[in-house]
Design an enzyme around this catalytic site. Structure first.
Site, PDB file in Angstrom:
ATOM      1  CB  SER A   1      51.504  41.226   1.321  1.00 42.44           C
ATOM      2  OG  SER A   1      51.133  39.915   0.501  1.00 42.44           O
TER       3      SER A   1
ATOM      4  CG  ASN B   1      47.840  32.012   1.991  1.00 40.48           C
ATOM      5  OD1 ASN B   1      48.629  32.066   2.160  1.00 40.48           O
ATOM      6  ND2 ASN B   1      47.025  33.073   2.938  1.00 40.48           N
TER       7      ASN B   1
ATOM      8  NE  ARG C   1      43.379  34.265  12.651  1.00 42.85           N
ATOM      9  CZ  ARG C   1      42.944  35.086  10.917  1.00 42.85           C
ATOM     10  NH1 ARG C   1      42.775  34.664   9.983  1.00 42.85           N
ATOM     11  NH2 ARG C   1      44.383  35.171  11.437  1.00 42.85           N
TER      12      ARG C   1
ATOM     13  CB  SER D   1      41.899  39.729   9.648  1.00 43.57           C
ATOM     14  OG  SER D   1      42.813  40.236   8.643  1.00 43.57           O
TER      15      SER D   1
ATOM     16  CB  THR E   1      46.940  41.376   7.457  1.00 48.84           C
ATOM     17  OG1 THR E   1      45.731  41.225   6.909  1.00 48.84           O
ATOM     18  CG2 THR E   1      48.147  41.157   7.974  1.00 48.84           C
TER      19      THR E   1
HETATM   20  P1  NG1 Z   1      44.698  37.868   8.187  1.00 44.99           P
HETATM   21  O1  NG1 Z   1      44.195  38.865   7.226  1.00 44.99           O
HETATM   22  O2  NG1 Z   1      45.052  37.462   9.787  1.00 44.99           O
HETATM   23  O3  NG1 Z   1      43.398  36.508   7.765  1.00 44.99           O
HETATM   24  C1  NG1 Z   1      46.121  37.477   6.441  1.00 44.99           C
HETATM   25  C2  NG1 Z   1      46.464  35.967   5.095  1.00 44.99           C
HETATM   26  C3  NG1 Z   1      47.090  34.859   6.414  1.00 44.99           C
HETATM   27  C4  NG1 Z   1      48.620  35.451   6.465  1.00 44.99           C
HETATM   28  C5  NG1 Z   1      48.965  37.035   6.370  1.00 44.99           C
HETATM   29  C6  NG1 Z   1      49.827  38.459   5.885  1.00 44.99           C
HETATM   30  C7  NG1 Z   1      44.554  33.978   5.126  1.00 44.99           C
HETATM   31  C8  NG1 Z   1      43.115  33.530   6.067  1.00 44.99           C
HETATM   32  N1  NG1 Z   1      44.974  35.013   5.898  1.00 44.99           N
HETATM   33  O4  NG1 Z   1      45.636  37.809   7.339  1.00 44.99           O
HETATM   34  O5  NG1 Z   1      47.012  33.698   5.967  1.00 44.99           O
HETATM   35  O6  NG1 Z   1      49.376  35.771   5.269  1.00 44.99           O
HETATM   36  O7  NG1 Z   1      47.487  38.178   5.683  1.00 44.99           O
HETATM   37  O8  NG1 Z   1      50.083  38.383   4.866  1.00 44.99           O
HETATM   38  O9  NG1 Z   1      44.591  33.805   4.185  1.00 44.99           O
HETATM   39 ZN    ZN Z   2      52.637  38.236  -0.286  1.00 43.54          ZN
END
Ligand code: NG1
Ligand code: ZN
Length: 547
Positions: A65, A373, A499, A501, A503
């Protein structure tokens, strides 16, 4: 040779780096591409088992992504085009982390637990994004599937939502669409052309849209779609991937997080622009005003535009269907207030991650879900689809009702209900603006965002932070929530939360307040509290937004 012997042998050609452990996170596995070959092979195995168990086609998408080009990732797609079921996320983690000798026992364990008949036929659809590593990684997925005797269809370079669409189309036997790229473009373009027939003054000027392709797969796919659109939309593409690096200083994530335009783009004042992310499942809109100020229209503004449009159509059609908007804690407070108090729709807040929003949206007749987002879509229940369909065929209703019903029906056809889809979302937004005769500035003025700031903090173990109330409150470590509450009290119209993350190896901090300076200061102070109370590592966070 038995199938398990073959798995054992082939698996040694896709060796797991010793000691490496990975987690199936918010959006599948994601890490540096060179650590993923074994994961891909094993996800090929797992998708084949899931296909045998569900007696349906399963999807495997190779993409990371919006992550940097050096990363890659993989996620599984369930029969209706949804993210894979959470029990199977657990199996995915077990398989990915099993050492070579433990792999076959782990597979047998899944087969037993899920009562899978191994002789069942299996079918797996595979797609990939434009990362240099994606081709060989998708080959590893194919190896995994063929090892367990599954059939594969390799769609090659596609956007993530296109693969979700293919899986859903195949499993609904034409009830959703045709499982080819041509079928996808035809379905979307026909619905778009039908909708924009209803547009007020659809001049060439209004049809013009500037698009940032994030140097990813979205740009070539948008070019392919253009051929089907009969010039009803005039796309001007930048960051098409010929020279720039994927997601680097461009794309939806960059624009949203930094709240500024992407590089490599020419924007005239007032011109309507949008950015996709690297695999084209997210979209945000924006424009520069004549004074040169940047205005962002994120997922919350998109959800507001679409739910306002749908609510009006339901009233015009005389249909009594409940609309809800599903958001996360990252939704701007102004958007939530507008939706609840002015538009009077139900607002529901879930944890971050599309699967949570998607499931919540399924509880309503019409569920509009968007992450701030820009990842989101609209789900129509069977009941809603049937009532709309019936109304379009009813010969005893007024012209106005019929028109509204037809607009709703074409809107359903234009939406990718399998998952958030930048191309489909873009077409819906363009159609809604055209039908309502609305400029991007008028859309922007529906409500004014509260100034906000998103930051990250590095800690030694981000799992020490546990949250509740859809991630809006921290339960652990002790004292952190009290510290956040005390900081928030110092500012006006303020809100903040933290929180871990799913990812990246960071803790995310979000703050909003009545001025940008307050939002920035609050975010910085909360970062310091996280650093102090949750085991921050490296340098103490600095207010890097102050230049
Ligand atoms: P994490 O890294 O868990 O915050 C991010 C986005 C999610 C989601 C995922 C997957 C923010 C704050 N967080 O997750 O909304 O889209 O990546 O792509 O944008
Ligand atoms: Zn994407």
């Amino acid at each position: 040779m038995s199938q398990f012997e073959e798995v054992f042998q082939k698996s040694s050609l896709h060796p797991k780096p010793k000691g490496l452990t990975l987690q199936y996170g918010t959006a599948g596995f994601r890490t540096v591409a060179k650590h993923l070959d074994h994961v891909m092979f094993r996800m090929g195995l797992l998708a084949t088992l899931r296909s045998k168990q569900t007696k349906s086609t399963i999807g495997v998408m190779v993409t990371a992504s919006h992550n940097p080009e050096e990363d890659n990732g993989v996620k599984l797609i369930d029969p209706m085009g949804e993210m894979v079921n959470s029990d199977w996320e657990g199996y995915a983690t077990q398989l990915a982390n099993a050492e070579q000798e433990a792999l076959c026992p782990a597979l047998k364990d899944i087969i037993e637990k899920e009562a899978i008949s191994i002789s069942e036929i299996a079918s797996v659809f595979i797609g990939r994004d434009t990362r240099p590593s994606s081709e060989s990684l998708s080959q590893a997925v194919l190896d995994g599937v063929s090892c367990l005797g599954g059939h594969t269809q390799d769609y090659g370079l596609v956007t993530t939502p296109q693969l979700h669409y293919m899986v859903r189309s195949r499993n609904t036997h034409g009830g959703y669409g045709t499982d080819t790229l041509q079928g996808y473009y035809q379905k979307l373009s026909e619905a778009f052309i039908e909708l924009t027939r209803n547009a007020q003054n659809h001049t060439d000027d209004q049809k013009r849209l500037v698009v940032d392709g994030a140097n990813g797969i979205g740009a070539p796919k948008l070019r392919e779609l253009e051929a089907f659109l009969n010039s009803e939309l005039l796309v001007v593409l930048f960051n098409v991937g010929c020279s720039g690096k994927l997601n680097y200083l461009c794309g939806a994530d960059y624009v949203k997080v930094h709240q500024k335009p992407p590089q490599g783009m020419h924007m005239e004042a007032g011109e309507r622009c949008c950015s996709f992310d690297g695999d084209a499942d997210r979209i945000v809109y924006y424009y520069n005003d004549s004074a040169g100020s940047f205005h962002l229209l994120d997922g919350d503004k998109i959800a507001t535009l679409i739910s306002t449009y749908l609510k009006e159509l339901l009233i015009q059609a005389g249909l009594n269907l409940q609309i809800a908007v599903v958001q996360t804690a990252y939704a701007n407070g102004s958007s939530t207030r507008y939706l609840e108090d002015i538009l009077k729709v139900t607002v529901y807040c879930t944890k971050t991650g599309v699967k949570h929003l998607h499931h919540a949206a399924q509880m309503f007749d019409i569920g509009v879900y968007f992450e701030a987002n820009g990842h989101g879509t609209v789900l129509f229940s069977k009941k809603a689809e049937e009532q709309i369909q019936q109304l379009t065929q009813d010969s005893n209703v007024s012209k106005a009702k019929k028109r509204a019903a037809k607009l709703l029906k074409n809107t359903i056809n234009l939406i990718n209900q399998a998952t958030g889809d930048a191309i489909s979302d873009m077409l819906i937004i363009e159609a809604v603006l055209a039908i309502r005769g609305m400029t991007v500035q008028e859309w922007d003025s529906i409500y004014t965002d509260l100034p906000n700031r998103q930051l990250k903090v590095k800690v030694s173990d981000r799992c020490v932070i546990d949250t509740t109330d859809a991630e809006r409150r921290a339960v652990t470590p002790a004292g952190l929530q009290d510290a956040i509450d005390a900081l928030v009290k110092k500012y006006t119209k303020a809100r903040a939360f933290v929180r871990p993350s799913g990812t990246e190896d960071v803790v995310r901090v979000y703050a909003e307040a009545n001025t940008q300076e307050s939002a920035d200061d609050l975010a910085h102070e909360v970062c310091l509290a996280v650093y102090r109370l949750a085991g921050g590592v490296g340098d103490v966070p600095k207010p890097d937004h102050k230049h």
